[in-house]
Design an enzyme around this catalytic site. Sequence first.
Site, short mmCIF file in Angstrom:
data_model
loop_
_atom_site.label_atom_id
_atom_site.label_comp_id
_atom_site.label_asym_id
_atom_site.label_seq_id
_atom_site.Cartn_x
_atom_site.Cartn_y
_atom_site.Cartn_z
N CYS A 10 17.07 -1.96 -2.58
CA CYS A 10 16.42 -2.20 -1.54
C CYS A 10 16.96 -3.39 -0.51
CB CYS A 10 15.04 -2.46 -1.66
SG CYS A 10 14.10 -0.94 -2.15
N ASP A 62 9.76 -15.27 0.40
CA ASP A 62 9.60 -14.22 -0.41
C ASP A 62 9.50 -14.51 -1.99
OD1 ASP A 62 9.48 -11.59 -1.93
OD2 ASP A 62 11.11 -10.72 -0.79
N HIS A 93 15.61 -8.91 0.39
CA HIS A 93 14.90 -7.42 0.21
C HIS A 93 14.56 -6.83 1.35
CE1 HIS A 93 12.25 -4.34 -1.25
NE2 HIS A 93 12.59 -4.62 -2.70
N LYS A 147 4.97 -7.34 -10.68
CA LYS A 147 6.42 -7.74 -11.25
C LYS A 147 6.11 -8.86 -12.15
CE LYS A 147 8.93 -6.65 -7.13
NZ LYS A 147 9.63 -5.38 -7.50
N GLN A 203 10.34 -12.28 -6.67
CA GLN A 203 11.16 -12.88 -8.19
C GLN A 203 10.81 -14.10 -8.49
OE1 GLN A 203 12.55 -10.29 -9.85
NE2 GLN A 203 12.41 -8.74 -8.18
#
Lengths: 418, 147
Positions: free
Chosen positions: A376, A210, A133, A236, A213
Amino acid sequence: MTLLETRLAARAPIDPRRLRADFPILDQDVNGYPLVYLDNAATTQKPRQVIDALVHYYENDNANIHRGIHTLAQRATAAYEASRVKAAAHIGAQPQEIVFTRNATEAINLVARAWGDANIREGDEIVLTAMEHHSNIVPWQLLALRKGAVLRYANVTDTGYLDFDHLRSLIGPRTKLVSVAHMSNVLGVINPVADIAEAARAAGAFLLVDGAQGAPHLPVDVESLGCDFYAFSAHKMLGPTGVGVLWGREGLLATMDPFLGGGEMISLVHEDMSTWADLPHKFEAGTPNIADVIAFGAALDYLRDLGMPAVRAHEMAITAVAIDALSAIPGLHVHGPKAVEDRGGAVSFAVDGIHPHDMSTILDSYGVAIRAGHHCAQLLMRRLGVPATNRASFYIYNDTADVDRLTAAIREAIKVFA
Amino acid sequence: MSEPGLPLDDLYREVIIDHYRKPRNRGTIDGARHVEGVNPVCGDEIRMDVVIEDHTVKDIAFEGAGCSISQSSASMMTEEVKGRTLGEVEAKIAHFRAMMLDGAEPAADLGDLEALQGVTKFPVRVKCAMLSWNVLQEGLEPSTTPA
């Protein structure tokens, strides 16, 4: 883990129809059809418990935290710090290692500034992947520009996996940091973080994950992942917008200078120098987003009560149904792995002759919310050779009836362009 | 499925799908003024070559990638402006803008472009229809004339 193993680890299976009663926003018609919300990788909806926590805070406990002596300040401080304990528990960490930020993007920028500026020198290398991303690319580009460092990108295979051998070949004596997504927001693929951590450690490099998700969808234990930093975002995973989390190893965070200066983050302030507060407050300058951090605690309670193994089992099951149903549509191609053991519920696809923006408009007219665009991830779009993709992404309140509505609407779109 | 709540038929008129599938004046022109534009949010791209002689758009061609609205709008636009004087083209741009951005009724001389009026019912897609027109406007400005 296989679906069977994941199901066995779950306390009780998720019943999306029952959970839906907790999400007031899902009970509405959009353009004349009951809403089917399939844009969960962008942001999830919020259960009543999270909305109530926000209202409760403002109606009962609102006060600035940490230095107040009065009762409201004590209540607000206790609730804010309770969320830190819950966020730590969600990823198997210690509360003093949890820093609240605005979002996962700010968490990564914090590391790029507070760790990167002190540790990255000219010629040093930072290894990323082509599926990142933009929030896990641009902070490192800015750091590389400041320091004369070099970015290297590991390839993505034709089947939508990280090319791990290529990644390993990029990690060498100049590598100071490796930074990878736990799960791709486009391909859904889950990256082999523990193996990446081993490769990074062998080269003396640090690993940032990261988890934007990852934390919402997978059971996460930062110790077994073996990473050094883990970043994620509240909105999220059922929480409010405006809250992110940075986890860092305590010994590492302790050596880092502050990111922003101001109130909250100091111990003593003199005319020409100050001393820093203890972890994690050293990294939380100014009045934080108290209300939303507290409401995020309610989201973490909600996920804890479901159990992350049950969340994972549900998503594997619905993703399998979705991939089968989508793949049965003539002219439709699913990007990324097909095996649900290797992926989460963000499913990108292309349909011959229909641009994703046209698809998204037509699906919206049938009450089906998906995302169309580059997500993104422009480097990945170039790798896939497409300007944009359609993406349907699933969460705990989605069921197979939603998949049926999605595929029926896609078939209508194909008729428009037939 | 039953009829949707949004006026899809107004958006995806047959003439729009036809221009999307079979774009007119697609290609490049050697020695022409070259202008291009993108919608960074959605990635739609238009690259345009314009030949202006005697205050007239003698020739025009485009290439690009993007959704049906952005590409069909470019295709229809090239058909409508080719061979017209700069004054006529400016008037057409003004009419099209008025229809798309100000809700004006389509002027009689818009031809196939009238089909894009339905896009105004989908506000997030208006920028798709406008892209090629903004690029054309740039192509008419004297500053882009090659030395």
